[in-house]
Structure formats: structure tokens, C-alpha cells
Design an enzyme around this catalytic site. Structure first.
Site, short mmCIF file in Angstrom:
data_model
loop_
_atom_site.label_atom_id
_atom_site.label_comp_id
_atom_site.label_asym_id
_atom_site.label_seq_id
_atom_site.Cartn_x
_atom_site.Cartn_y
_atom_site.Cartn_z
N GLU A 13 -5.48 -8.53 -0.03
CA GLU A 13 -6.23 -8.20 1.19
C GLU A 13 -7.67 -7.90 0.83
O GLU A 13 -7.93 -7.28 -0.19
CB GLU A 13 -5.66 -6.95 1.90
N GLU B 91 0.80 -1.24 0.00
CA GLU B 91 0.00 0.00 0.00
C GLU B 91 0.83 1.28 0.00
O GLU B 91 0.63 2.17 0.83
CB GLU B 91 -0.99 -0.01 1.16
C1 BGP Z 1 -4.67 -2.23 4.99
C2 BGP Z 1 -3.32 -2.62 5.53
C3 BGP Z 1 -3.33 -3.68 6.58
C4 BGP Z 1 -4.56 -3.66 7.48
C5 BGP Z 1 -5.85 -3.40 6.72
C6 BGP Z 1 -7.05 -3.16 7.61
O1 BGP Z 1 -4.64 -0.87 4.66
O2 BGP Z 1 -2.47 -3.05 4.50
O3 BGP Z 1 -2.13 -3.61 7.27
O4 BGP Z 1 -4.38 -2.93 8.61
O5 BGP Z 1 -5.72 -2.30 5.85
O6 BGP Z 1 -7.02 -1.83 8.07
P1 BGP Z 1 -7.32 -1.44 9.56
O7 BGP Z 1 -6.39 -2.24 10.38
O8 BGP Z 1 -7.08 0.02 9.66
O9 BGP Z 1 -8.75 -1.78 9.82
#
Ligand code: BGP
Length: 469
Positions: A369, A165
């Protein structure tokens, strides 16, 4: 489009799940690990820090055995840079390398394909203190670090992701930066961005020269951007944001050039980075093999008003500001629901996103993801009834199958996350896993692993290779 028959998921489809090092491992100072920027997180407002997380560092064997029970074909995880090179550059920590060596072997014994993210939000603190990605020496440090990983693990790891990201780090630095003071200016962020492009390109070339059958790609957060209406001005605004947020990153990885619209925007705003001699040649020479796509939610935008209010917090969340003066304005989408944490749920948007990525780049795609964060509750009989997560994935998997039927070359799907872990900025109560970890925000309890209802459901999906989706 309606189809008479949906395509099957390919036989070797990489059904998996994801995590990242600082969110899952804990052991933040164990066995010689150096600090990363994430370790500066303090426990504030009752939200946990990352010191223990899910204690995966000490319990990886138990975790991998659960992955095997789930039937996972792939596991996407990240390596903690400061665990293997404590200061980011220079001395290597053999104990840290040993941990990943063991983890990789354990995965392979269980027929689980490792998909390794080289860098996921956790820059070694020492590098950060020396200017982080604004300092060109960080490019060299990243290349040396990747070289070490390829040397040690390249015989067994064939799928690599360069940077997680990058676009979120640039567009929403406060969403991932632990230090909320002194955020870099936009101009500086775009210089960091450029330096990361050069770094990722160098490492892509290195992967191909060092690893037989090695495949490497980026893992940005990508989403289709909707116009708030059919007003032509809203369409232009959606196009603005989609280019700035998404295509800049993938155009660079695949075509090796700045998206022309975005370059113009950077010049107009005075954000354009300095490009050093040889940078674009390096970027151009790197061949991306596949695209990792992190997909959570679409965004809807309308034309900017240029009245000083185009930039607003997302659904009251001050951590994420959306909109840019004179470029686009964030809008509501009345057709979509929100999670309890105010994230948009849009399974059809995932199909649209995959189609757009596919028609622009025509490369294999792994969803690296996608998932639902919620406050799961453990019942007194030790179960977690997360039927909302099952419903979420039923819909998203179905849309992935439709995308596949549309012609998208989707080769894998790694939901976020394999087990509960610490959210980027919303602590431990925001859970994403198929496996519940019995700990609370500030009470570590036993850290016992408990299979949620979604675990059993996903297990049967994988077992049937998604045939009933
Ligand atoms: C993405 C990231 C992850 C993870 C996910 C969920 O942006 O790559 O590391 O954290 O989001 O986000 P959050 O933890 O803020 O709910």
C-alpha cells in the site's frame, strides 16, 4: 548516494494496485455473508458506512477489465472472512467462495497475479463477540479459514498475506475499530498481538505444506522514524518508537522472536503477554517468503518528557494518538508537506524505509500500500484531473527505483487503491483510486467507473516498465 545509472525495474515486476474487501465490495449481507466488525459502522456525521462501498461485489468483471486496461500485473485484495465463513468458524458459505473463485479466474484470464490478504481489519462479528483475538480459539478459527482458502484457491493463488497492518490494530485500535467504546487495554492488546503472531505463523506453515510454490508474508504498516534533532535523547526516542511500531512485527515474522528491546519495554510497562507452551516454537518454525510493506508517511519524534503530556492527537486528529509517556513524544517535521487530510508526504522516507527493512531482513519486498487520499472532483465533461496524485506517485516511484538501485529486492508495488473506496474512518470523500467511482458520501448515484488522469499516467508507467521514472 548519487548513481551514474539507475537500475531498471525487473521484467516481471509486479506493478499492481490494492483494495480491501470491506472497503470496496459492499453487498454486506448478500448471498449469505455474515457480519464483520466493520459492518457495525453507522453513517455518522455524514460519513458513509460500508454497506454498498464501491459495489465491487456486483461489478467485479467491469473492475477487472479496467485493471487489464490499466496494464496491472498484480491485484492485491482481501477476502472477507465472514463472506466465506459467516460466523468466522463452522459452516462455509459456498456462494461467498464462488465470488472469489470467479474473481480469481477473471484476474488470471487477464494475466493479473492475485495477491490475497487473508484478513484485513474485518474480523467476523461472531468471533469478536466471543472475545476476538483475546480468545485463543480465534487462532484456530483463523487457521481453519486459511486452510479453506488454500484448499479452494491454492492452485491459482501463489502470493498470500497473513494479516493486514497488525501493528496499526495494536498501536491505534481506535483508527480501525468501529466500536469506539471499550477499547482493550494495552495489556490485552499485546495479548491479542501475541495470539495473532501465533496464528500467522501457523498459517505460514500451512501455506507451505499445502501450496506448491506458495509464498506468504505479513503486511504491516512500516516507516522509518526520524529523530526531531541530532540530540542523542531524540535518537533514542526515535529508536524506541521504530522498534515498538515496526521491528517488533517484522522481527517476529522473519526471526521468530520478540525484539529484545520491545520485550523489555513490555515488561517494564506491564504489557507483556502470556506465552503458552509451544507458541515460540511455532513462531520460530514459520518461514516468511517476502515482506509486504504498507508505506504512507514517516513520523518524527523527540525525547519523552514524562510530564503526563507525551501522548497527543496527530495533527488534531483525535482518532490517532501519538506518543507514549516516558517512551517518545511526537514532533513536527518542518521539512515535509501534508495532504489535505493532514497525512505527511515523504517520498524520500519511503526509500529510507525500504533500505532499513532490506538491511534488517534481506527478503523480497512488495509495497502493498502507498497512496494519496484527496477530495477528487469530477468535472462537467466527466474527467478527474488528479495531477497532485500523479506528482505524488512520480516522486514515490522514483524513490522506489532509487531503493532498487541501492540494492533493495523490491519485486512489486501495489498503490492504494485501484479504485475509489471507503476510507477506514474518513468516508468516501477521501479518495485514493486510479478509477473514480461516481458516488458521494450518502448519494450512491450510478456508481459509474471513470478513469482519472492518474489512470492514464500509471498505464504508461506500467507500459514502459517504469523506464521514465
Ligand atoms: C491503511 C489500511 C487501508 C486503508 C489505508 C488508507 O492503514 O490498510 O485499509 O484504509 O490505510 O487509510 P485511510 O482510509 O484511513 O485514509
Amino acid at each position: 548516494m548519487y548513481y551514474k545509472k539507475l537500475k531498471e525495474f525487473p521484467k516481471d515486476f509486479l506493478w499492481g494496485a490494492s483494495t480491501s474487501a470491506y472497503q470496496v465490495e459492499g453487498a454486506y449481507q448478500t448471498d449469505g455473508k455474515g457480519l464483520s466488525v466493520q459492518d457495525l459502522h453507522k453513517s455518522v456525521n455524514g460519513i458513509t458506512d460500508f454497506k454498498v462501498a464501491s459495489d465491487h461485489y456486483h461489478r467485479y468483471k467491469e473492475d477487472v477489465s479496467l485493471m487489464a486496461k490499466l496494464g496491472m500485473k498484480a491485484y492485491r485484495f482481501s477476502i472477507s472472512w465472514s463472506r466465506v465463513i459467516p460466523e468466522g468458524t463452522g459452516a462455509v458459505n459456498e456462494a461467498g467462495l464462488k465470488f472469489y473463485d470467479n474473481l480469481i479466474n477473471e484476474l488470471l484470464v487477464n494475466n493479473i497475479e492475485p495477491i490475497v490478504t487473508i484478513y484485513h481489519f474485518d474480523l467476523p462479528l461472531k468471533l469478536h463477540e466471543n472475545g476476538g483475538w483475546s480468545n485463543r480459539q480465534t487462532i484456530d478459527a483463523y487457521v481453519d479459514y486459511a486452510k479453506l482458502l488454500f484448499e479452494r484457491f491454492g492452485d491459482r493463488v501463489k502470493y498470500w498475506l497473513t494479516i493486514n497492518e497488525q501493528n496499526v490494530m495494536i498501536n491505534h485500535p481506535n483508527a480501525v475499530y468501529p466500536i469506539d467504546s471499550d477499547l482493550p487495554s494495552k495489556k490485552e492488546l499485546y495479548q491479542q498481538n501475541h495470539n495473532m503472531f501465533v496464528a500467522a505463523a501457523k498459517v505460514t506453515n500451512l501455506c507451505h505444506s499445502m501450496i506448491k510454490d506458495g509464498k506468504i508474508g505479513p503486511a504491516p504498516n512500516i516507516t522509518a522514524i526520524y529523530p526531531a534533532s541530532s540530540k542523542p535523547e531524540d535518537i533514542v526516542a526515535a529508536d524506541n518508537w521504530e522498534n515498538i511500531r515496526c521491528w517488533l512485527y517484522l522481527d517476529m515474522a522473519v526471526y521468530g522472536r520478540y525484539n529484545p528491546f520491545v520485550w523489555n519495554y513490555l515488561e517494564e510497562k506491564g504489557y507483556e503477554p502470556t506465552i503458552y507452551s509451544g507458541d515460540m516454537e511455532i513462531i520460530k518454525s514459520a518461514q516468511t517468503d517476502f515482506l509486504g510493506v504498507n508505506y504512507y508517511a514517516t513520523a518524527t519524534v523527540s525525547a519523552a518528557k514524562n510530564d503526563g503530556n507525551d501522548c497527543q492527537p496527530r495533527h488534531g486528529d483525535q482518532q490517532v494518538m501519538l506518543g507514549e509517556e516516558g517512551v517518545y513524544r511526537s514532533a513536527e517535521n518542518p521539512n515535509l508537506e501534508l495532504t489535505k487530510f493532514n497525512w505527511i508526504i515523504d517520498s524520500v522516507g519511503m526509500r529510507t524505509t525500504l533500505r532499513r527493512v532490506s538491511s534488517r531482513y534481506d527478503l523480497p519486498i512488495i509495497i502493498t500500500e502507498n497512496g494519496l487520499g484527496s477530495e477528487d472532483k469530477l468535472t462537467i465533461d466527466g474527467k478527474v484531473h488528479d495531477d497532485y496524485r500523479i506528482e505524488y506517485f512520480e516522486k514515490h516511484f522514483h524513490q522506489a527505483r532509487l531503493a532498487l538501485t541501492d540494492g533493495v529486492n523490491l519485486i512489486g508495488y501495489c498503490p492504494w487503491s485501484f479504485e475509489d473506496l471507503v476510507s477506514t474512518h474518513q468516508g468516501y470523500k477521501k479518495r485514493y483510486g486510479f478509477v473514480y467511482i461516481n458516488r458521494l458520501e450518502n448519494d450512491l448515484k450510478e456508481l459509474e467507473r471513470i478513469k482519472k488522469d492518474s489512470f492514464y499516467w500509471y498505464q504508461s508507467v506500467i507500459h514502459n516498465n517504469g523506464a521514465n521514472i
